[in-house]
Design a protein around this motif. Structure first.
Motif, PDB file in Angstrom:
ATOM      1  N   MET A  59     -78.877  -2.202  20.562  1.00  0.00           N
ATOM      2  CA  MET A  59     -78.022  -0.822  20.639  1.00  0.00           C
ATOM      3  C   MET A  59     -79.080   0.294  21.680  1.00  0.00           C
ATOM      4  O   MET A  59     -80.253   0.371  21.291  1.00  0.00           O
ATOM      5  CB  MET A  59     -78.264   0.504  19.466  1.00  0.00           C
ATOM      6  N   ALA A  60     -78.207   0.372  22.771  1.00  0.00           N
ATOM      7  CA  ALA A  60     -79.076   1.426  23.593  1.00  0.00           C
ATOM      8  C   ALA A  60     -79.093   2.261  23.635  1.00  0.00           C
ATOM      9  O   ALA A  60     -80.427   3.115  24.650  1.00  0.00           O
ATOM     10  CB  ALA A  60     -78.576   0.842  24.996  1.00  0.00           C
ATOM     11  N   SER A  61     -78.290   3.095  23.205  1.00  0.00           N
ATOM     12  CA  SER A  61     -78.622   4.376  22.753  1.00  0.00           C
ATOM     13  C   SER A  61     -77.907   4.997  22.045  1.00  0.00           C
ATOM     14  O   SER A  61     -77.446   4.426  20.844  1.00  0.00           O
ATOM     15  CB  SER A  61     -77.722   5.254  24.481  1.00  0.00           C
ATOM     16  N   ALA A  62     -78.072   6.397  21.661  1.00  0.00           N
ATOM     17  CA  ALA A  62     -78.348   6.929  20.016  1.00  0.00           C
ATOM     18  C   ALA A  62     -76.131   7.332  20.465  1.00  0.00           C
ATOM     19  O   ALA A  62     -75.473   7.075  19.349  1.00  0.00           O
ATOM     20  CB  ALA A  62     -78.623   8.665  20.187  1.00  0.00           C
ATOM     21  N   ALA A  63     -75.831   7.813  21.209  1.00  0.00           N
ATOM     22  CA  ALA A  63     -74.252   7.650  21.385  1.00  0.00           C
ATOM     23  C   ALA A  63     -73.506   6.188  21.384  1.00  0.00           C
ATOM     24  O   ALA A  63     -72.601   5.783  20.601  1.00  0.00           O
ATOM     25  CB  ALA A  63     -73.944   7.732  22.971  1.00  0.00           C
ATOM     26  N   GLN A  64     -74.101   4.269  21.656  1.00  0.00           N
ATOM     27  CA  GLN A  64     -73.463   3.608  21.964  1.00  0.00           C
ATOM     28  C   GLN A  64     -73.413   3.202  20.173  1.00  0.00           C
ATOM     29  O   GLN A  64     -72.950   3.046  19.447  1.00  0.00           O
ATOM     30  CB  GLN A  64     -74.233   2.552  22.511  1.00  0.00           C
ATOM     31  N   LEU A  65     -74.663   3.590  19.318  1.00  0.00           N
ATOM     32  CA  LEU A  65     -74.581   3.621  17.693  1.00  0.00           C
ATOM     33  C   LEU A  65     -74.351   4.715  17.107  1.00  0.00           C
ATOM     34  O   LEU A  65     -73.284   4.153  15.753  1.00  0.00           O
ATOM     35  CB  LEU A  65     -76.493   3.462  17.135  1.00  0.00           C
ATOM     36  N   HIS A  66     -74.059   5.698  17.730  1.00  0.00           N
ATOM     37  CA  HIS A  66     -72.764   6.787  17.209  1.00  0.00           C
ATOM     38  C   HIS A  66     -71.426   5.857  16.594  1.00  0.00           C
ATOM     39  O   HIS A  66     -70.458   6.146  15.949  1.00  0.00           O
ATOM     40  CB  HIS A  66     -73.116   7.956  17.792  1.00  0.00           C
ATOM     41  N   GLY A  67     -70.754   5.908  17.976  1.00  0.00           N
ATOM     42  CA  GLY A  67     -69.508   4.778  18.248  1.00  0.00           C
ATOM     43  C   GLY A  67     -69.976   3.922  17.531  1.00  0.00           C
ATOM     44  O   GLY A  67     -68.480   3.390  16.703  1.00  0.00           O
ATOM     45  N   LYS A  68     -70.401   2.546  16.804  1.00  0.00           N
ATOM     46  CA  LYS A  68     -70.649   1.487  16.003  1.00  0.00           C
ATOM     47  C   LYS A  68     -70.155   2.009  15.038  1.00  0.00           C
ATOM     48  O   LYS A  68     -69.219   1.924  14.538  1.00  0.00           O
ATOM     49  CB  LYS A  68     -72.067   0.550  17.370  1.00  0.00           C
ATOM     50  N   LEU A  69     -70.895   3.015  14.519  1.00  0.00           N
ATOM     51  CA  LEU A  69     -70.779   3.328  13.546  1.00  0.00           C
ATOM     52  C   LEU A  69     -69.863   4.295  12.877  1.00  0.00           C
ATOM     53  O   LEU A  69     -69.188   3.426  11.735  1.00  0.00           O
ATOM     54  CB  LEU A  69     -72.195   3.596  12.578  1.00  0.00           C
ATOM     55  N   THR A  70     -69.084   4.973  13.922  1.00  0.00           N
ATOM     56  CA  THR A  70     -68.119   5.879  13.667  1.00  0.00           C
ATOM     57  C   THR A  70     -67.201   4.531  13.545  1.00  0.00           C
ATOM     58  O   THR A  70     -65.930   4.843  12.248  1.00  0.00           O
ATOM     59  CB  THR A  70     -67.755   6.557  14.794  1.00  0.00           C
TER      60      THR A  70
END
Length: 388
Positions: free
Chosen positions: A231-242
């Protein structure tokens, strides 16, 4: 062969293809798949040696297969239990209802990357549909709301709970300091530590989503289905978890169904071809024509008549099975005749193939006779009145 191809055969092939693909997708990164492939290889050798007349080799492989089947049940009992749970269509009726509370995944993602920037290791498990009780050991019960401050306080090195994983179940922090099963895959890079092997090990055995933070490199990764995704950023992690943890809308579910149908197309096509070949070997390997003797039975005889004689009492039938899984010798086959139209005296009853009840895949090739002679007499008047 085509005249005997039925709509049930298409359903048979599709059902087996679905089941085999599900087993493949669940165990493709585990030792269980390697063992199954080894057993399939032994099965091919057994099939070849049996058809070539190598009696000793085929007998040894047959006996060895029985022993290996028992060993598989003992060694892989956890995987078998998990597979049966995944196949259970009734589990949604008995599982607990989803909690109304929602996790602030944006805050969680920001907290995870904050830990990564401080080089603080972390391991967080999100339980989804499958239960993780058989895979998670020990752990300290918490039953708390998910918050960034709680995650930080758990994983700071001075905390007594930092060593291990945190389990988030039903949108709450259920356990801390848990032990997870380690991956035994040889494809795991050597530079990955225990946290990453634990994340991969659990994702190989369940549908859980695991977030792991590397203490040495300060990197964040997400483990799912035996694969590690950086995961490169918090936004990418947030989108994936969502996308993984929050339920989809009906429109998204319809789109997802189409995409899932064509996803991993080549493995699905390969499994379909394998199932078709196995089906052809089983179904179109027609057995020899067998002759069996079927007794003749009767029903619906009028109350005013009594059956005095029938000839013959049995009929020789020539049967053919279109599957070597069905043996006509082991079937209880009778010729049942309807006597509702029988009159007093001699009667010739026509035998048709429709009167012979046969299982699917078995047909009547020939009968030694097509008529049964039945003699009926009227009952004495006294006996008929007594019956009335």
């Amino acid at each position: 062969m085509l005249p005997h191809f039925r709509p049930q055969d298409i359903a048979d092939i599709l059902i087996m293809t679905f089941l085999v693909y599900q087993l493949y997708s669940w165990f493709k990164n585990s030792k269980a798949l390697q063992v199954v492939l080894g057993l399939l290889f032994l099965g091919v050798i057994y099939f070849i040696t049996k058809n070539l007349g190598l009696f000793m080799t085929s007998w040894i492989l047959q006996e060895l297969g029985t022993v290996l089947l028992v060993l598989l049940i003992v060694v892989f009992q956890a995987e078998i239990r998990q597979a049966l749970y995944r196949l259970s269509l009734l589990r949604n009726f008995f599982d607990r209802e989803e909690s109304a509370l929602r996790i602030d995944l944006l805050e969680f993602s920001a907290t995870v990357f904050s830990l990564a920037s401080q080089r603080i290791g972390a391991l967080v498990v999100f339980q989804r549909e499958e239960l993780l009780d058989d895979h998670i050991l020990h752990g300290v019960p918490l039953d708390s709301l998910v918050s960034g401050s709680l995650m930080t306080s758990i994983f700071i090195p001075s905390s007594p709970l930092h060593d291990g994983a945190v389990l988030i179940k039903d949108n709450r922090v259920s356990l801390a300091s848990c032990h997870l099963p380690l991956s035994v895959s040889a494809d795991v890079p050597q530079h990955l530590g225990t946290r990453h092997r634990a994340a991969l090990g659990l994702s190989e055995r369940s549908d859980a989503v695991i977030v792991v933070v590397s203490e040495e490199r300060g990197e964040v990764s997400l483990s799912l289905a035996g694969e590690l995704q950086p995961m490169a950023s918090a936004a990418q992690l947030h989108g994936k978890l969502t996308s993984l943890l929050q339920p989809l809308s009906p429109e998204e579910q319809r789109v997802g169904l189409k995409s899932r149908l064509f996803a991993n197309l080549w493995p699905k096509v390969a499994i379909l071809c394998m199932v078709v070949v196995c089906w052809l070997l089983i179904t179109f390997r027609q057995g020899e024509i067998l002759t069996i003797t079927a007794p003749v039975t009767f029903h619906n005889l009028p109350d005013s008549l009594t059956l005095t004689r029938s000839y013959p009492d049995q009929v020789d039938l020539q049967l053919k099975s279109f599957s070597n899984l069905v043996s006509p010798k082991q079937l209880d086959i009778v010729v049942d005749l309807d006597l509702s139209k029988v009159k007093e005296g001699n009667n010739n009853i026509q035998i048709s193939k429709e009167l012979i009840k046969l299982p699917p895949g078995v047909v009547v090739v020939n009968m030694d006779r097509s008529l049964i002679r039945v003699t009926a007499e009227r009952k004495p008047l006294r006996e008929e009145k007594r019956r009335r």
